[in-house]
Design an enzyme around this catalytic site. Sequence first.
Site, mmCIF file in Angstrom:
data_model
loop_
_atom_site.group_PDB
_atom_site.id
_atom_site.type_symbol
_atom_site.label_atom_id
_atom_site.label_comp_id
_atom_site.label_asym_id
_atom_site.label_seq_id
_atom_site.Cartn_x
_atom_site.Cartn_y
_atom_site.Cartn_z
ATOM 1 N N LYS A 114 0.971 -1.377 0.086
ATOM 2 C CA LYS A 114 0.246 -0.041 -0.059
ATOM 3 C C LYS A 114 0.937 1.354 0.114
ATOM 4 O O LYS A 114 0.477 2.284 -0.677
ATOM 5 C CB LYS A 114 -0.971 0.081 1.126
ATOM 6 N N LYS A 196 -4.932 -11.689 -7.830
ATOM 7 C CA LYS A 196 -6.295 -12.004 -7.112
ATOM 8 C C LYS A 196 -7.383 -10.821 -7.757
ATOM 9 O O LYS A 196 -7.162 -9.833 -8.224
ATOM 10 C CB LYS A 196 -5.753 -11.675 -5.756
ATOM 11 N N LYS A 199 -11.204 -6.236 -5.109
ATOM 12 C CA LYS A 199 -12.576 -5.250 -5.090
ATOM 13 C C LYS A 199 -12.185 -3.926 -5.335
ATOM 14 O O LYS A 199 -12.909 -2.924 -5.646
ATOM 15 C CB LYS A 199 -13.408 -5.122 -3.940
#
Length: 333
Positions: A114, A196, A199
């Site tokens: 992040k 992956k 979202k």
Amino acid sequence: MTNPPVLLSGIAPSGRLTLGNYLGAIRHWVGRQDRDDCFFPLVDLLAVTVRHDPQRFADRCRDFVALYLACGIDAQRSVVFVQSHVPAHCELAWIFECHTPIDELHRMTQFKDKSRRHAKNVNAGLMSYPVLMAADILLYKATRVPVGEDQRQHLELTRDIAQRFNTLYGPVFPLPDAHIAATGARIMSLADPSKKMSKSDSVDANIVTLLDEPARIARKIKRSVTDSESVIRADPTKPGVTNLLNILAAATDVGIASLEDRFRGLGYGALKTEVADAVVALIEPIQERFRDIRSDPASLDRLLADGRARASERAARTMSEVFETLGLIPRLG
Ligand code: TRP
């Protein structure tokens, strides 16, 4: 009779809930409600570690909660609530922060990721958020924490924090275990099956969201990336086909081996059609229930107030134990 185990899990309300969230997480939560004492906080404070849109945030959070319910989370049996509505999460996080070496937080894979992705906003919350997650879990003395593989490290940190606290002050917290589902735990991106399904992916073709129109879902699946071999089998060298088989297996509860048998000699087109049909059949009824629930935001907010009351009661019990063990003056009244 012994008390049932406490189960707790959460998903941050960023991006849009996907098929991966449903197959890898929510569906398993739904199945545990009869057996465990379940807590499902909407972990909204996690979403403010990156810049969010205040104008739309409350509605996005309501969408998430409505989708949980539409997927089968039952707010009577389980405690469904908003993390920020129970201030004890932050209070306990502060105490845990004072017992967590900064080095351990710097080592977290998700923090490193992040920080790279949000290089202009590497704030203290981004770093300390795994401690807030530990507080989410330990506040309710949860021992079962169903999460994806990517959260294993955070669960280890949670156990370390609990252990450290217990060693210093006395046995307050049980050590939680990560429960990683065997099927559906890792649904991959449709257009880039090496990563992956996320979202918060901004490339729409990569993800099936739970609120995509059925025709759109079918289109995305039919355009998903496969390979040029034209043999249907699960194999690490065939990530696209393997992903489709995993989706179909999870959506229909059929084993991979029997799917491989059934598709022997058939082409990718047949597989994709079947995956698309299965996914639409799974998601369409969820969407119908979602529309119904979401059309009455006042009831939804009342349901969250009830969840808040039930969560707060449990949280208050743990906090008074923590106050006592730490030697803080008890809060009376
Ligand atoms: N960290 C989790 C994620 O990024 C979300 C989360 C926050 C969570 N608190 C939790 C998961 C407590 C399980 C238990 O997906």
